[in-house]
Design a protein around this motif. Structure first.
Motif, mmCIF file in Angstrom:
data_model
loop_
_atom_site.group_PDB
_atom_site.id
_atom_site.type_symbol
_atom_site.label_atom_id
_atom_site.label_comp_id
_atom_site.label_asym_id
_atom_site.label_seq_id
_atom_site.Cartn_x
_atom_site.Cartn_y
_atom_site.Cartn_z
ATOM 1 N N GLY A 22 1.907 -7.775 -1.483
ATOM 2 C CA GLY A 22 1.174 -8.914 -2.016
ATOM 3 C C GLY A 22 -0.077 -8.428 -2.714
ATOM 4 N N VAL A 23 -0.441 -9.088 -3.801
ATOM 5 C CA VAL A 23 -1.694 -8.756 -4.496
ATOM 6 C C VAL A 23 -2.746 -9.787 -4.114
ATOM 7 C CG1 VAL A 23 -0.589 -7.550 -6.415
ATOM 8 C CG2 VAL A 23 -0.945 -10.035 -6.548
ATOM 9 N N LYS A 24 -4.006 -9.437 -4.375
ATOM 10 C CA LYS A 24 -5.102 -10.294 -3.930
ATOM 11 C C LYS A 24 -5.058 -11.690 -4.534
ATOM 12 C CE LYS A 24 -8.725 -7.185 -2.311
ATOM 13 N NZ LYS A 24 -10.136 -6.748 -2.485
ATOM 14 N N LYS A 25 -4.570 -11.796 -5.782
ATOM 15 C CA LYS A 25 -4.558 -13.101 -6.424
ATOM 16 C C LYS A 25 -3.415 -13.992 -5.949
ATOM 17 C CE LYS A 25 -1.711 -11.976 -10.477
ATOM 18 N NZ LYS A 25 -1.659 -11.950 -11.956
ATOM 19 N N TYR A 66 -5.905 -3.028 3.799
ATOM 20 C CA TYR A 66 -5.657 -1.637 3.439
ATOM 21 C C TYR A 66 -4.737 -1.592 2.224
ATOM 22 C CZ TYR A 66 -4.578 3.335 4.330
ATOM 23 O OH TYR A 66 -4.438 4.694 4.243
ATOM 24 N N CYS A 67 -5.262 -1.081 1.106
ATOM 25 C CA CYS A 67 -4.470 -1.007 -0.124
ATOM 26 C C CYS A 67 -3.346 0.008 0.061
ATOM 27 C CB CYS A 67 -5.360 -0.606 -1.293
ATOM 28 S SG CYS A 67 -4.542 -0.687 -2.902
ATOM 29 N N THR A 68 -2.109 -0.408 -0.197
ATOM 30 C CA THR A 68 -0.948 0.447 0.097
ATOM 31 C C THR A 68 -0.291 1.053 -1.132
ATOM 32 O OG1 THR A 68 0.371 -1.586 0.248
ATOM 33 C CG2 THR A 68 -0.401 -0.631 2.303
ATOM 34 N N GLY A 69 -0.784 0.759 -2.317
ATOM 35 C CA GLY A 69 -0.230 1.367 -3.520
ATOM 36 C C GLY A 69 -0.944 0.892 -4.763
ATOM 37 N N PRO A 70 -0.814 1.635 -5.876
ATOM 38 C CA PRO A 70 -1.584 1.337 -7.084
ATOM 39 C C PRO A 70 -0.945 0.314 -8.018
ATOM 40 C CG PRO A 70 -0.365 3.369 -7.391
ATOM 41 C CD PRO A 70 -0.089 2.919 -5.978
ATOM 42 N N ASN A 71 0.299 -0.011 -7.810
ATOM 43 C CA ASN A 71 0.993 -0.912 -8.737
ATOM 44 C C ASN A 71 0.346 -2.288 -8.770
ATOM 45 O OD1 ASN A 71 2.923 1.103 -7.407
ATOM 46 N ND2 ASN A 71 3.983 0.601 -9.306
ATOM 47 N N TRP A 72 0.434 -2.923 -9.940
ATOM 48 C CA TRP A 72 -0.123 -4.267 -10.163
ATOM 49 C C TRP A 72 -1.639 -4.297 -9.918
ATOM 50 C CZ3 TRP A 72 3.796 -3.973 -6.191
ATOM 51 C CH2 TRP A 72 5.083 -4.019 -6.703
ATOM 52 N N MET A 97 -7.110 12.041 -6.003
ATOM 53 C CA MET A 97 -6.277 11.047 -5.340
ATOM 54 C C MET A 97 -6.646 10.863 -3.873
ATOM 55 S SD MET A 97 -2.558 11.756 -7.059
ATOM 56 C CE MET A 97 -1.826 10.368 -6.214
ATOM 57 N N ARG A 98 -7.212 11.916 -3.279
ATOM 58 C CA ARG A 98 -7.631 11.817 -1.882
ATOM 59 C C ARG A 98 -9.026 11.214 -1.727
ATOM 60 N NH1 ARG A 98 -4.590 14.452 1.965
ATOM 61 N NH2 ARG A 98 -3.055 15.975 1.247
ATOM 62 N N ASN A 99 -9.729 11.033 -2.855
ATOM 63 C CA ASN A 99 -11.067 10.457 -2.795
ATOM 64 C C ASN A 99 -11.015 9.114 -2.069
ATOM 65 O OD1 ASN A 99 -13.263 8.589 -3.828
ATOM 66 N ND2 ASN A 99 -13.974 10.533 -4.660
ATOM 67 N N LEU A 101 -7.330 1.566 -4.941
ATOM 68 C CA LEU A 101 -6.070 1.561 -5.681
ATOM 69 C C LEU A 101 -4.887 2.138 -4.908
ATOM 70 C CD1 LEU A 101 -7.317 2.624 -9.234
ATOM 71 C CD2 LEU A 101 -6.594 0.349 -8.501
ATOM 72 N N GLY A 102 -5.130 2.792 -3.781
ATOM 73 C CA GLY A 102 -4.018 3.321 -2.995
ATOM 74 C C GLY A 102 -3.197 4.359 -3.732
ATOM 75 N N PHE A 103 -3.850 5.189 -4.577
ATOM 76 C CA PHE A 103 -3.121 6.132 -5.404
ATOM 77 C C PHE A 103 -2.270 7.113 -4.601
ATOM 78 C CE2 PHE A 103 -5.762 5.773 -9.460
ATOM 79 C CZ PHE A 103 -4.694 5.282 -10.172
ATOM 80 N N ASN A 104 -2.712 7.487 -3.422
ATOM 81 C CA ASN A 104 -2.055 8.577 -2.702
ATOM 82 C C ASN A 104 -1.128 8.096 -1.602
ATOM 83 O OD1 ASN A 104 -4.019 7.555 -1.060
ATOM 84 N ND2 ASN A 104 -4.801 9.510 -0.333
ATOM 85 N N ARG A 105 -0.691 6.856 -1.650
ATOM 86 C CA ARG A 105 -0.021 6.288 -0.479
ATOM 87 C C ARG A 105 1.467 6.034 -0.639
ATOM 88 N NH1 ARG A 105 -5.436 2.715 0.836
ATOM 89 N NH2 ARG A 105 -6.606 4.507 1.623
ATOM 90 N N SER A 106 2.037 6.297 -1.799
ATOM 91 C CA SER A 106 3.472 6.081 -1.945
ATOM 92 C C SER A 106 4.274 7.252 -1.395
ATOM 93 C CB SER A 106 3.836 5.867 -3.418
ATOM 94 O OG SER A 106 3.525 7.015 -4.182
ATOM 95 N N GLY A 107 3.642 8.421 -1.258
ATOM 96 C CA GLY A 107 4.309 9.592 -0.710
ATOM 97 C C GLY A 107 3.702 10.015 0.611
ATOM 98 N N ASP A 108 3.758 11.317 0.883
ATOM 99 C CA ASP A 108 3.283 11.836 2.164
ATOM 100 C C ASP A 108 1.915 12.499 2.061
ATOM 101 O OD1 ASP A 108 3.821 14.300 0.919
ATOM 102 O OD2 ASP A 108 5.745 14.524 1.916
#
Length: 552
Positions: free
Chosen positions: A296-299, A319-325, A98-100, A107-114
């Motif tokens: 907002g998503v890219k599309k 800067y991607c802020t989360g993995p959703n959508w 997730m830190r990769n 995908l911003g996998f690690n950004r919803s928490g701390d």
């Protein structure tokens, strides 16, 4: 707890320094104690960046101590621990994945928490949380709580191995060049309600404007696949049920894309969203609408037309802020165009369409990255000020938000994870992952916020037979916990399919009750024991949080 030891790490002109004294050639620091309050104020003698500000004090834990560590945001698991326990964490392999930087950037996998700015303590006996926490010994509570996160988030670390408590500030991204308050901390010992009443009184949090509310949301049955036909059917069935239903909320799926809140998917809602609000009002209910206002998503048309409105990283790219959508981006709340856009969105939704309540989700995205010489905490406080400014006196239900910046800014707030359609304790997942056991623990252990910071939203309970993987006893237990510890009681069922037993269970959950929580504690790793008075009758509810079974 009267004496504190200072550790300050900072940079001046790129060079690192460490200080333990309150004054040197670079700064002067004033520590003041008045009553239950401790403050720290710094006066720089030259511009500096603080990389670590920590106050340490000695604290004696014992075998009966229970340590509450408040998670970073709405969804983060939060519970009491014994001094011998270990906090939940990701495996080292999963955390490394997730830190990769390539995965995180896409995908911003690690950004919803701390995870981006704090490390898990991988040692038993060490527990950390944000903004407030406590150590409880029976009925006596020693509370430690920040009075403001506007300078930066406050981290409380309880170390039972070394008999210490550490109070630190997350101050990334800011250069201090003038006198600034670093810390304002409240400490008090007493009964559970006594200390939390005093804490919120010291903060001056406004009184809650609303009481308990019953309602419905489309999310947990249809998720994003909603359309007007389903809404009309469920609205009609609810209106005919005879139970007090205050609010009907349309969740994600009505809009053309995440970010394009005013572009309705006309195949799903051909009459538009004002017509839906009018229909809800005609049934005597408040109309609620879900938005992720900063996302907002890219599309999306929003992102395509205004990529400059979004947060950008140091490389100059969004800067991607989360993995959703498939990965989403968040608006820079200091961009004038973005602020004007948000004002316009809420003006249309609340005034032209006529919605009474907005559920505002994924709010953490506003502060994932320090910027504009502001810390994450300062940005989140400014973001919540902006949302209340946009919404005026309309009802706000907050979700996916770091908690303290939302104190007194929202009327209702999610205080736990999304529930699952099953009752399974998942392992090696982020602390913000969907989880029925985590949602329940948060409902119980964050009960201190209900009626003080806002009214607690414990997430939905579900009684239906289809599209669910809990048996009826588990479903009724979830309903009982929510109605006892929560103030926003939402379902997501087509009540037209309810059996008499399900109607009775809904009636029991929705009926007005006078609740007085007496105690709640994990008496083993999995068994929760709660005691409360319901309409004057003392009730003990004891259950296994991992499987949803009552325990004698």
């Amino acid at each position: 707890m009267k004496s504190f030891t200072l550790k300050l790490k900072y940079k001046v002109d790129g060079r690192s320094y460490t200080a333990t004294a309150t004054e040197n050639e670079h700064f002067a620091l004033k520590l003041r104690r008045k009553g239950h309050c401790l403050s720290a104020q710094i006066t720089p003698k030259t511009p500096l960046q603080i990389t670590d500000f920590t106050l340490q004090t000695h604290y004696v834990y014992n075998s009966k101590s229970r340590i509450f560590a408040n998670g970073y945001q709405s969804w983060t698991d939060s519970m009491e621990y014994t001094p011998q326990q270990k906090m939940s964490e990701l495996s080292k392999l999963t955390e490394a994945y997730m830190r990769n930087p390539l995965i995180a950037a896409r995908l911003g996998f690690n950004r919803s928490g701390d995870l981006t700015f704090h490390k898990y303590p991988r040692t038993p006996g060490i527990f950390y949380g944000w903004s407030f926490g406590y150590v409880r010994d029976g009925e006596r509570v020693d509370l430690f709580g920040s009075l403001s996160e506007r300078s930066g988030y406050t981290c409380l670390t309880f170390d039972s191995n070394r008999s210490r408590i550490y109070i630190s500030k997350e101050l990334d991204g800011k250069t201090f060049d003038q006198t600034s308050e670093l810390l304002s901390l409240f400490t008090m010992s007493g009964g559970y309600d006594e200390v939390f009443d005093a804490y919120f009184a010291e903060m001056g949090t406004p009184a809650c404007r609303f009481g308990k509310m019953n309602g419905y949301t489309t999310w947990y049955n249809y998720y994003g696949n909603i359309e007007s036909r389903q809404v009309s059917r469920d609205l009609t069935n609810l209106a005919e049920l005879g139970e007090p239903v205050d609010c009907f909320q349309i969740d994600d799926g009505y809009q053309a894309a995440i970010g394009d809140w005013l572009i309705t998917d006309t195949e799903k809602f051909p009459q538009g969203m004002k017509a839906v609000a009018d229909d809800i009002h005609a049934r005597g209910m408040k109309a609620g609408l879900w938005l992720a206002p900063f996302a907002g998503v890219k599309k999306s048309v929003l992102f395509q037309n205004h990529p400059d409105w979004f947060i950008h990283g140091k490389n100059g790219k969004p800067y991607c802020t989360g993995p959703n959508w498939g990965g989403f981006y968040s608006l820079d709340i200091y961009n004038p165009g973005a602020r004007d856009y948000l004002h316009h969105v809420f003006d249309v939704v609340l005034n032209e369409w006529g919605y009474d309540m907005v559920k505002l989700d994924f709010l953490y995205g506003a502060c994932v990255l320090p910027m504009h010489n502001k810390t994450r905490g300062e940005i989140m406080c400014d973001a919540m000020d902006l949302l209340r400014e946009c919404c005026g006196d309309k009802i706000i239900l907050g979700c996916g938000v770091p908690l303290m910046p939302a104190f007194g800014k929202v009327d209702y707030c999610r205080i736990g994870a999304d529930i699952c359609l099953n009752w399974v304790q998942r392992k090696n997942v982020p602390r913000e992952d969907v989880s029925t056991p985590h949602a329940i623990c948060n409902s119980i252990f964050r009960r201190c916020l209900d009626g003080r910071a806002w009214r607690n939203d414990p997430d939905v309970f579900l009684l239906r037979d289809d599209n669910i993987q809990m048996d009826f006893d588990q479903r009724k237990l979830l309903a009982k916990i929510n109605s006892t510890f929560g103030s926003l009681l939402f379902i997501s069922d087509n009540v037209g399919d309810y059996t008499p037993a399900q109607k009775e269970a809904l009636h029991e959950a929705f009926r007005a009750k006078k609740i007085n929580i007496l105690s709640a504690e994990l008496i083993s790793d999995t068994v929760m024991r709660t005691e409360f008075e319901e309409d004057g009758q003392k009730i003990t509810l004891q259950f296994d949080i991992h499987n949803g079974r009552l325990v004698n």
